[in-house]
Design a protein around this motif. Structure first.
Motif, PDB file in Angstrom:
ATOM      1  N   GLU A  69       0.836  -1.209   0.000  1.00 23.51           N
ATOM      2  CA  GLU A  69       0.000   0.000   0.000  1.00 23.51           C
ATOM      3  C   GLU A  69       0.869   1.257   0.000  1.00 23.51           C
ATOM      4  OE1 GLU A  69      -3.152   0.001  -0.378  1.00 23.51           O
ATOM      5  OE2 GLU A  69      -3.662  -2.095   0.005  1.00 23.51           O
ATOM      6  N   ALA A  70       1.954   1.232   0.769  1.00 24.64           N
ATOM      7  CA  ALA A  70       2.830   2.401   0.851  1.00 24.64           C
ATOM      8  C   ALA A  70       3.487   2.699  -0.497  1.00 24.64           C
ATOM      9  CB  ALA A  70       3.897   2.177   1.922  1.00 24.64           C
ATOM     10  N   HIS A  71       4.036   1.649  -1.147  1.00 31.28           N
ATOM     11  CA  HIS A  71       4.670   1.838  -2.454  1.00 31.28           C
ATOM     12  C   HIS A  71       3.661   2.315  -3.495  1.00 31.28           C
ATOM     13  CE1 HIS A  71       8.565   0.261  -1.362  1.00 31.28           C
ATOM     14  NE2 HIS A  71       8.093  -0.923  -1.039  1.00 31.28           N
ATOM     15  N   GLN A  72       2.511   1.656  -3.559  1.00 31.76           N
ATOM     16  CA  GLN A  72       1.520   1.978  -4.583  1.00 31.76           C
ATOM     17  C   GLN A  72       1.002   3.401  -4.440  1.00 31.76           C
ATOM     18  OE1 GLN A  72      -1.434  -1.147  -4.291  1.00 31.76           O
ATOM     19  NE2 GLN A  72      -0.460  -2.353  -5.907  1.00 31.76           N
ATOM     20  N   ALA A  73       0.653   3.793  -3.223  1.00 28.02           N
ATOM     21  CA  ALA A  73       0.117   5.139  -3.004  1.00 28.02           C
ATOM     22  C   ALA A  73       1.153   6.206  -3.354  1.00 28.02           C
ATOM     23  CB  ALA A  73      -0.335   5.296  -1.556  1.00 28.02           C
ATOM     24  N   CYS A  74       2.397   5.937  -3.037  1.00 27.93           N
ATOM     25  CA  CYS A  74       3.466   6.881  -3.367  1.00 27.93           C
ATOM     26  C   CYS A  74       3.599   7.042  -4.876  1.00 27.93           C
ATOM     27  CB  CYS A  74       4.783   6.394  -2.764  1.00 27.93           C
ATOM     28  SG  CYS A  74       6.215   7.385  -3.220  1.00 27.93           S
ATOM     29  N   LEU A  75       3.617   5.932  -5.592  1.00 28.15           N
ATOM     30  CA  LEU A  75       3.753   5.977  -7.054  1.00 28.15           C
ATOM     31  C   LEU A  75       2.560   6.682  -7.687  1.00 28.15           C
ATOM     32  CD1 LEU A  75       5.100   2.362  -7.662  1.00 28.15           C
ATOM     33  CD2 LEU A  75       6.406   4.482  -7.849  1.00 28.15           C
TER      34      LEU A  75
END
Length: 288
Positions: A69-75
């Motif tokens: 979730e952290a990686h996806q939201a950042c991207l």
């Protein structure tokens, strides 16, 4: 190298940002359980997106759950993220995150202390967690049961003098018992308002970085930047002094410096990550 046990080498795929390496761009680790609640997912996405839009780089481990979730939201917010692997950078684990890993490589960086071909191993992940903590200026633990690997990251972050923040939750929620434990040990509680979180993390006001230009050489016949040597550790400076604008093979650098091949290779990798040298085909290097 700010941590007591830094990796000898860091292998990577993706885009290196020298400002991250120099500590100019702030980095924040976001970690947590592989099986989060909707509450944990929602707040992870909200916080990661907000930090990315405010210029923070998000660091996590590409695991299922909170990491994903952290990686996806950042991207999705147009930000930059770093994924730390517990295996070689040529292998994606878990395999369900292969597409996500490809996006991270295009918009950020994947790193590992393990060489290509190294398969996932449960013993590697606690070691991986120390790199997440070391790369981060602060670590946010979103949801974590009492035996979560995220607690290892938090403990290491505390040991490395990083700030640790925790998402508060219900007392009867087992997925957050680890978070409550961290709060009992002095971790900061993530505030409700994002402005307050940004202020706590030092994003308001933004960092005022003065770019220092190399001193000019007044000679009419010499390259005015030729003698400029950045402020480097002694071994890095020794290697850098023997690199010029003309490509030089690595074995010649070993011969000129008198250092071991391992020390030269490690130094050249660090100089490359700092944007000071470039590797060319045939294991040759030249100064940028």
């Amino acid at each position: 190298q700010e941590i007591p046990t830094p990796p000898a080498l860091l292998y990577y795929r993706g885009i290196v940002d020298p400002q991250e390496i120099l500590g100019i761009t702030p980095t924040v680790g976001i970690v947590g359980t592989r099986y989060p609640t909707e509450y944990g997912r929602r707040w992870t996405r909200k916080i990661s997106s907000t930090l990315a839009k405010s210029g923070f780089t998000i660091v996590s481990g590409l695991a299922m759950g909170i990491d994903t979730e952290a990686h996806q939201a950042c991207l999705e917010a147009g930000g930059r993220t770093i994924a730390v692997f517990g295996n070689g950078v040529d292998t994606v684990y878990p395999k369900e995150n292969k597409t996500l890993a490809e996006k991270v490589i295009k918009q950020g960086l994947v790193v590992s202390e393990y060489p290509a071909g190294t398969k996932p191993n449960s013993k590697h992940f606690p070691q991986r967690n120390r790199i997440i903590a070391g790369l981060s200026r602060a670590v946010l633990v979103m949801e974590a049961p009492q035996r979560s690997g995220a607690l290892i990251t938090a403990d290491m972050a505390n040991e490395f003098c990083r700030d640790v923040y925790v998402l508060p939750a219900r007392l009867d929620d087992e997925k957050s018992h680890g978070c409550l434990q961290l709060i009992n040990h002095g971790a900061e509680v993530i505030p409700i308002t994002m402005d307050k979180l940004l202020e706590m993390l030092g994003a308001i006001p933004p960092l005022d970085i003065d770019v220092v230009e190399p001193p000019e050489n007044l000679s009419l016949f010499e390259d005015k930047k030729r003698d400029y040597i950045p402020d480097l550790e002694p071994m890095l400076a020794q290697v850098f002094q023997h690199i010029s604008s003309e490509a030089i093979p690595v074995d010649l650098v070993v011969q000129k410096t008198g250092l071991s091949p391992g020390d030269v290779s490690s130094s050249l990798l660090q100089l490359e990550l700092l944007g000071l040298v470039t590797q060319l085909p045939g294991m040759r290097y030249q100064k940028n």
